[in-house]
Design an enzyme around this catalytic site. Structure first.
Site, short mmCIF file in Angstrom:
data_model
loop_
_atom_site.label_atom_id
_atom_site.label_comp_id
_atom_site.label_asym_id
_atom_site.label_seq_id
_atom_site.Cartn_x
_atom_site.Cartn_y
_atom_site.Cartn_z
N LYS A 1 0.84 -1.20 0.00
CA LYS A 1 0.00 0.00 0.00
C LYS A 1 0.87 1.24 0.00
O LYS A 1 1.75 1.41 0.86
CB LYS A 1 -0.84 0.02 1.27
CG LYS A 1 -2.29 -0.33 1.06
CD LYS A 1 -2.99 -0.24 2.40
CE LYS A 1 -4.47 -0.13 2.24
NZ LYS A 1 -5.13 0.02 3.54
C1 E4P Z 1 -8.51 0.50 3.41
O1 E4P Z 1 -7.60 0.09 2.75
C2 E4P Z 1 -8.37 1.53 4.47
O2 E4P Z 1 -7.31 1.17 5.28
C3 E4P Z 1 -9.61 1.67 5.29
O3 E4P Z 1 -10.74 1.29 4.55
C4 E4P Z 1 -9.77 3.00 5.96
O4 E4P Z 1 -11.02 3.04 6.58
P1 E4P Z 1 -11.43 4.11 7.69
O5 E4P Z 1 -11.81 5.37 7.00
O6 E4P Z 1 -12.61 3.48 8.37
O7 E4P Z 1 -10.25 4.28 8.59
#
Ligand code: E4P
Length: 218
Positions: free
Chosen positions: A87
């Site tokens: 990521k």
């Molecule tokens: C996905 O890859 C993200 O890490 C995640 O969906 C972030 O979600 P949040 O806005 O609930 O922290």
């Protein structure tokens, strides 16, 4: 549409995997911290454990913000397990890193996407996935689902291979809306996935079927 679980919680990953519909997992530093996973060795070990539970892609996020640091981390993370996808945020150095990593065959998930322009650059750089964050946009009264639909249309129009992971899912209805928008993947909390099963007519119908059976089969 693929289902990823957006958590670093092993019990939830096992529970979703046991359902037989889990296609992968996404994590981020906040989700790892929520599980109390700290220290590089423990963090890397945790990613490997997750890969041992689920068969699909497991996103692990870099914490560097410079090109060299991202590449170093990405190489280390991707060498952990074939299921790891790295990521990377859509900042200048991040897009450079995605381009470099894709040329080396290292799969990436361009995360923290909040605009079609960021998604366009992620695709041009060769990201495997792009993750628009729906809930965080909704939180600031901006339509997150609309962004998912725009990105899906753009990728289809230009024939980009990058897949859209609808992320930051807050509830079950988001999953339905992402399905309608054509997202390739939704990454969500287990509760949002289980919410898809809920229907009062199913409960009432099942209760009646069982009652009728038991009336005659005492
Ligand atoms: C996905 O890859 C993200 O890490 C995640 O969906 C972030 O979600 P949040 O806005 O609930 O922290």
């Amino acid at each position: 549409m693929k289902f990823f679980l957006d958590t670093a919680n092993l019990d939830q990953i096992k529970e979703a995997n046991d359902l037989g519909v889990l296609d992968g997992v996404t994590t981020n530093p906040s989700l790892m911290a929520r599980e109390g996973i700290k220290g590089k060795e423990n963090i890397l070990k945790h990613y490997k454990t997750i890969c041992g539970i689920v068969k699909g892609d497991v996103s692990a996020e870099v914490i560097s913000t410079d090109f060299e640091g991202m590449i170093r981390e990405a190489e280390e993370l991707s060498s952990l397990h074939a299921q790891i996808v790295v990521k990377i945020p859509p900042i200048k150095e991040g897009i450079r890193a995605v381009k470099y990593l894709s040329s080396k065959g290292i799969r990436t998930n361009c995360t923290l996407i909040f605009s079609p322009g960021q998604a366009l650059l992620a695709a041009k750089a060769g990201a495997t996935y792009a993750s628009p964050f729906i809930g965080r946009l909704d939180d600031i009264s901006t339509d997150g689902i609309e962004l998912v639909a725009q990105i899906v249309d753009m990728y289809n129009y230009y024939g980009y291979a990058t897949q859209v992971i609808a992320a930051s899912i807050r509830h079950t209805m988001h999953i339905i809306q992402c399905m309608e928008a054509g997202a390739h993947v939704v990454t969500c909390p287990l509760k949002a996935i289980l919410g898809l099963l809920k229907h009062p007519l199913t409960d009432i119908g099942l209760e009646k079927f069982l009652a009728d059976y038991h009336k005659l089969n005492k």
